[in-house]
Design an enzyme around this catalytic site. Structure first.
Site, mmCIF file in Angstrom:
data_model
loop_
_atom_site.group_PDB
_atom_site.id
_atom_site.type_symbol
_atom_site.label_atom_id
_atom_site.label_comp_id
_atom_site.label_asym_id
_atom_site.label_seq_id
_atom_site.Cartn_x
_atom_site.Cartn_y
_atom_site.Cartn_z
ATOM 1 N N ASP A 37 88.039 15.723 63.094
ATOM 2 C CA ASP A 37 89.284 16.619 61.841
ATOM 3 C C ASP A 37 88.901 17.732 61.715
ATOM 4 O O ASP A 37 87.878 18.538 62.052
ATOM 5 C CB ASP A 37 88.643 15.744 60.946
ATOM 6 C CG ASP A 37 89.700 16.455 59.449
ATOM 7 O OD1 ASP A 37 90.405 16.491 59.707
ATOM 8 O OD2 ASP A 37 89.199 16.847 58.635
ATOM 9 N N ASP A 39 90.211 20.193 58.097
ATOM 10 C CA ASP A 39 90.059 20.848 57.002
ATOM 11 C C ASP A 39 88.777 20.184 56.983
ATOM 12 O O ASP A 39 88.992 18.590 56.340
ATOM 13 C CB ASP A 39 91.098 20.362 56.418
ATOM 14 C CG ASP A 39 92.605 21.228 56.368
ATOM 15 O OD1 ASP A 39 92.309 22.423 56.392
ATOM 16 O OD2 ASP A 39 93.174 20.997 57.498
#
Length: 285
Positions: A37, A39
């Site tokens: 991922d 953020d």
């Protein structure tokens, strides 16, 4: 003098399945995919998402690791092009074959071409875009709540509200009803509710990418509720006998993810250090 990240000891997963996944990655890296991922995993969470940038150690660690594994992919809810810009991923030696799967896999950017491939926008997104400001005013949304334009999705943030958790709770059901009226769904996250088209999630995106690369081992790292689908995809592969390692970046805000992780690291700096350690271990193997 401090230690280089790749000189640090390798963190040990707390589960047997996680240890098996890490061992498989170290044993046969050329058939392993590393997916992360953006953020909260590669970039620190900040009050304004437009100010998010990859942790200073993240890109060097990825560039050291990528040439030694089958593939590295960033799987994010952001538009692919935005993640590339905020990550600083373009034109980096070592990341010539990086793939960014944006909007939960609906968009794809390949470093080898520098091109984003994307389908047409869901009509419900345009309808919600027009309706959302007035909708929030009508239900008396908290001061400090604001809308982020994400191209193929819209996000309502509560992190700047006077009481972020109360605002999040109060908005969740009304926004779900608004989304449903326009054929969309709501993806909850850390002080954010994202309205987006259904049918694609990080689990679907990751599964398709692993099949494309014929991966025999996978490491997936995430930090938020949207990463649960990717965790489930790895767990399904493990049930079929294919090893995988699940990493949670941070644990305080999303205990559901931490509880299912094989390895919990305290944020993007620690994730970058782990990736650098992994790269160092593969170089000396």
């Amino acid at each position: 003098m401090g230690s280089h990240p790749h000189d640090l000891p390798m963190p040990v997963p707390v589960t047997a399945a996680g240890r098996e996944g890490l061992e498989a990655l170290l044993r046969t890296p050329r058939s392993a995919v590393v997916a992360l991922d953006f953020d909260g995993t590669l970039a620190d969470i900040v009050p304004d998402p437009d100010q998010a940038r990859a942790h200073p150690d993240a890109v060097p660690a990825l560039a050291a690791l990528a040439p030694q594994v089958a593939a590295v992919a960033v799987v994010t809810g952001r538009p692919a092009g935005v993640a590339v810009r905020y990550g600083g991923f373009a034109g980096v030696p070592g990341l010539e074959h990086l793939v960014v799967l944006g909007h939960y896999g609906a968009e794809r950017w390949d470093a080898v071409t520098g091109i984003v491939h994307a389908p047409a926008e869901h009509p419900g997104v345009a309808a919600v875009r027009a309706e959302l400001p007035g909708f929030l005013d009508a239900i008396g949304a908290w001061r400090g709540t604001w809308i982020e334009e994400k191209g193929r999705a819209l996000a309502v943030h509560t992190r700047r509200a006077e009481d972020p958790e109360a605002a999040f709770s109060a908005l969740r059901e009304p926004l779900a009803e608004l989304a449903a009226r326009h054929g969309l769904m709501v993806e909850p996250g850390r002080a954010v509710l994202e309205l987006r088209p259904p049918g694609m999630d990080k689990g679907v995106a990751l599964t398709e990418f692993l099949e494309e690369r014929r991966a025999e081992a996978v490491l997936y790292a995430g930090d938020d509720l949207g990463d649960l689908a990717a965790f489930a995809a790895v767990e399904k592969r493990r049930a079929d006998g294919l090893p995988g390692l699940l990493v949670c970046s941070g644990s305080a805000e999303v205990p559901e993810l931490a509880a299912r992780a094989d390895l919990v690291l305290p944020g993007p700096g620690a994730v970058a250090a782990f990736l650098a350690t992994l790269a160092g271990a593969l170089r000396t193997a």
